[in-house]
Design a protein around this motif. Structure first.
Motif, PDB file in Angstrom:
ATOM      1  N   ALA A 197       0.824  -1.209   0.000  1.00  0.00           N
ATOM      2  CA  ALA A 197       0.000   0.000   0.000  1.00  0.00           C
ATOM      3  C   ALA A 197       0.858   1.259   0.000  1.00  0.00           C
ATOM      4  O   ALA A 197       0.509   2.258  -0.633  1.00  0.00           O
ATOM      5  CB  ALA A 197      -0.928  -0.012   1.209  1.00  0.00           C
ATOM      6  N   ASP A 200       1.965   1.747  -3.534  1.00  0.00           N
ATOM      7  CA  ASP A 200       0.817   2.182  -4.330  1.00  0.00           C
ATOM      8  C   ASP A 200       0.578   3.682  -4.138  1.00  0.00           C
ATOM      9  O   ASP A 200       0.439   4.444  -5.111  1.00  0.00           O
ATOM     10  CB  ASP A 200      -0.414   1.383  -3.905  1.00  0.00           C
ATOM     11  CG  ASP A 200      -1.649   1.690  -4.739  1.00  0.00           C
ATOM     12  OD1 ASP A 200      -1.603   2.571  -5.615  1.00  0.00           O
ATOM     13  OD2 ASP A 200      -2.687   1.030  -4.512  1.00  0.00           O
ATOM     14  N   ALA A 201       0.525   4.132  -2.890  1.00  0.00           N
ATOM     15  CA  ALA A 201       0.234   5.542  -2.622  1.00  0.00           C
ATOM     16  C   ALA A 201       1.378   6.452  -3.033  1.00  0.00           C
ATOM     17  O   ALA A 201       1.148   7.584  -3.477  1.00  0.00           O
ATOM     18  CB  ALA A 201      -0.084   5.733  -1.140  1.00  0.00           C
ATOM     19  N   PRO A 205      -0.504   9.026  -5.490  1.00  0.00           N
ATOM     20  CA  PRO A 205      -1.172   9.643  -4.330  1.00  0.00           C
ATOM     21  C   PRO A 205      -2.526  10.246  -4.663  1.00  0.00           C
ATOM     22  O   PRO A 205      -3.392  10.368  -3.792  1.00  0.00           O
ATOM     23  CB  PRO A 205      -0.175  10.717  -3.879  1.00  0.00           C
ATOM     24  CG  PRO A 205       0.672  10.995  -5.082  1.00  0.00           C
ATOM     25  CD  PRO A 205       0.766   9.696  -5.817  1.00  0.00           C
ATOM     26  N   LEU A 208      -5.809   8.323  -3.636  1.00  0.00           N
ATOM     27  CA  LEU A 208      -5.987   7.942  -2.237  1.00  0.00           C
ATOM     28  C   LEU A 208      -7.455   7.768  -1.846  1.00  0.00           C
ATOM     29  O   LEU A 208      -7.838   6.741  -1.277  1.00  0.00           O
ATOM     30  CB  LEU A 208      -5.328   8.981  -1.315  1.00  0.00           C
ATOM     31  CG  LEU A 208      -5.517   8.745   0.187  1.00  0.00           C
ATOM     32  CD1 LEU A 208      -4.856   7.436   0.611  1.00  0.00           C
ATOM     33  CD2 LEU A 208      -4.951   9.914   0.990  1.00  0.00           C
ATOM     34  N   ARG A 211      -8.892   4.646  -3.365  1.00  0.00           N
ATOM     35  CA  ARG A 211      -8.288   3.419  -2.828  1.00  0.00           C
ATOM     36  C   ARG A 211      -8.810   3.121  -1.426  1.00  0.00           C
ATOM     37  O   ARG A 211      -8.952   1.948  -1.052  1.00  0.00           O
ATOM     38  CB  ARG A 211      -6.768   3.547  -2.817  1.00  0.00           C
ATOM     39  CG  ARG A 211      -6.132   3.372  -4.171  1.00  0.00           C
ATOM     40  CD  ARG A 211      -6.187   1.907  -4.626  1.00  0.00           C
ATOM     41  NE  ARG A 211      -5.261   1.075  -3.852  1.00  0.00           N
ATOM     42  CZ  ARG A 211      -5.622   0.114  -3.021  1.00  0.00           C
ATOM     43  NH1 ARG A 211      -6.907  -0.164  -2.821  1.00  0.00           N
ATOM     44  NH2 ARG A 211      -4.718  -0.599  -2.375  1.00  0.00           N
ATOM     45  N   LEU A 212      -9.116   4.154  -0.663  1.00  0.00           N
ATOM     46  CA  LEU A 212      -9.637   3.910   0.677  1.00  0.00           C
ATOM     47  C   LEU A 212     -10.964   3.155   0.616  1.00  0.00           C
ATOM     48  O   LEU A 212     -11.205   2.238   1.403  1.00  0.00           O
ATOM     49  CB  LEU A 212      -9.810   5.236   1.424  1.00  0.00           C
ATOM     50  CG  LEU A 212      -8.520   5.956   1.831  1.00  0.00           C
ATOM     51  CD1 LEU A 212      -8.830   7.300   2.469  1.00  0.00           C
ATOM     52  CD2 LEU A 212      -7.688   5.087   2.783  1.00  0.00           C
ATOM     53  N   ALA A 232      -3.331  -2.044   5.035  1.00  0.00           N
ATOM     54  CA  ALA A 232      -3.520  -1.270   3.812  1.00  0.00           C
ATOM     55  C   ALA A 232      -3.856   0.181   4.124  1.00  0.00           C
ATOM     56  O   ALA A 232      -3.339   1.108   3.477  1.00  0.00           O
ATOM     57  CB  ALA A 232      -4.627  -1.893   2.970  1.00  0.00           C
ATOM     58  N   LEU A 236      -1.490   3.182   2.906  1.00  0.00           N
ATOM     59  CA  LEU A 236      -1.961   4.206   1.968  1.00  0.00           C
ATOM     60  C   LEU A 236      -1.759   5.607   2.536  1.00  0.00           C
ATOM     61  O   LEU A 236      -1.313   6.517   1.824  1.00  0.00           O
ATOM     62  CB  LEU A 236      -3.437   3.979   1.649  1.00  0.00           C
ATOM     63  CG  LEU A 236      -3.770   2.779   0.768  1.00  0.00           C
ATOM     64  CD1 LEU A 236      -5.269   2.549   0.738  1.00  0.00           C
ATOM     65  CD2 LEU A 236      -3.220   2.970  -0.648  1.00  0.00           C
ATOM     66  N   ALA A 240       0.982   8.238   1.032  1.00  0.00           N
ATOM     67  CA  ALA A 240       0.580   9.555   0.529  1.00  0.00           C
ATOM     68  C   ALA A 240       1.366  10.662   1.228  1.00  0.00           C
ATOM     69  O   ALA A 240       1.745  11.669   0.606  1.00  0.00           O
ATOM     70  CB  ALA A 240      -0.914   9.752   0.742  1.00  0.00           C
TER      71      ALA A 240
END
Length: 301
Positions: A197, A200-201, A205, A208, A211-212, A232, A236, A240
């Motif tokens: 995660a 990924d972020a 970013p 975000l 994705r949440l 996760a 995330l 970010a």
């Protein structure tokens, strides 16, 4: 409390949720005490009674110098200790005397402010001073994880700039008050999911918010367990933050103030980016900063 204990001075770390006091002989702790009487639970008139309830059993507590840092010096605290503007050294400013009905000698360390972008800190300046006392001449970036994580650029013994991220508070709000609370009903932490995660972020970013919600959907559709969701969510949010703070840590010496789970999470998140951040004991740094402030009052008195 030990009524035979006679400290040379008393160090106080007073935050929003907790009050911590240390009976000191020089730079050594001889006793410690703590309570839940943080700034957020007190009125202005309640600070002195809360402190005396904690340290009143220490002999001569009412007659020795007390050096305090943190939210005790905020506008809602015992006394407002004015901000000093960066760039500046962490300390080296007159301390603010707190009013006392019992003639306590309480002196409060000032926080720091930044004009552009607007930012403030209280308590962290003392930790930074302690860090520099242990690492003289250190140039680089200090990360102070917490409810409001701070990234601080240090050079030539001064705080050049800093930036605050509400990552810890966002994690608490999302996990306790958002729809994701239904997916976090058990304890646990998936470290592999956390690392994925973060990546990924860091890479995307801008995704975000979307994705949440996928974390909730993954729980509903695939019965994703709480440790997966928690790992996760944290990854995330920290990823970010790292994306936004890239100018601070990229290519820099980085130290993280803390040795607990949150500090290790930041260390883990930075490692794939080629940053091997060292962990620093936060309590030792706080006490070293408070000791430096105490010594400065002795030198000037």
């Amino acid at each position: 409390m030990n009524d035979t204990l006679t400290p040379e001075w008393i160090a106080v770390d007073w935050g929003t949720t907790n009050l911590r006091a240390y009976a000191m002989q020089g730079a050594s702790v001889v006793a410690r005490a703590a309570s839940g009487d943080g700034m957020g639970q007190l009125t202005t008139a309640g600070f002195e009674p809360a402190l005396m309830a904690l340290i009143g059993g220490w002999a001569n507590a009412a007659s020795v110098r007390i050096i305090a840092c943190g939210m005790v010096g905020s506008r809602q605290g015992w006394v407002e200790a004015p901000y000093a503007k960066v760039p500046c050294t962490p300390l080296n400013r007159p301390l603010t005397h707190a009013p006392s009905t019992q003639n306590l000698d309480v002196r409060v360390i000032s926080g720091l402010s930044q004009t552009t972008p607007p930012d403030v800190m209280r308590g962290e300046e003392t930790q930074i001073a302690g860090f520099l006392a242990f690492n003289p001449g250190w140039d680089g970036v200090l990360c102070l994880p917490g409810t409001h994580t701070k990234w601080v650029h240090l050079s030539a013994g001064e705080i050049v700039s800093f930036q605050t991220f509400m990552t810890g508070e966002l994690f608490a709000l999302i996990s306790e008050a958002s729809v994701l609370r239904h997916s976090l009903t058990a304890d646990g932490w998936d470290s592999a999911v956390f690392a994925e995660a973060v990546t990924d972020a860091l890479s995307h970013p801008q995704r975000l918010a979307a994705r949440l919600f996928t974390l909730r959907a993954d729980h509903l559709l695939h019965d994703a367990p709480a440790p997966t969701t928690r790992g996760a969510l944290s990854g995330l949010l920290i990823g970010a933050e790292l994306a936004a703070a890239r100018a601070y840590w990229l290519g820099q010496n980085v130290a993280i103030l803390g040795t607990q789970d949150q500090a290790r999470a930041y260390q883990t998140a930075l490692r794939p980016q080629g940053i091997e951040a060292m962990l620093v004991d936060a309590e030792k740094a706080t006490l070293a900063g408070l000791t430096a402030a105490y010594r400065s009052t002795k030198a000037s008195s």
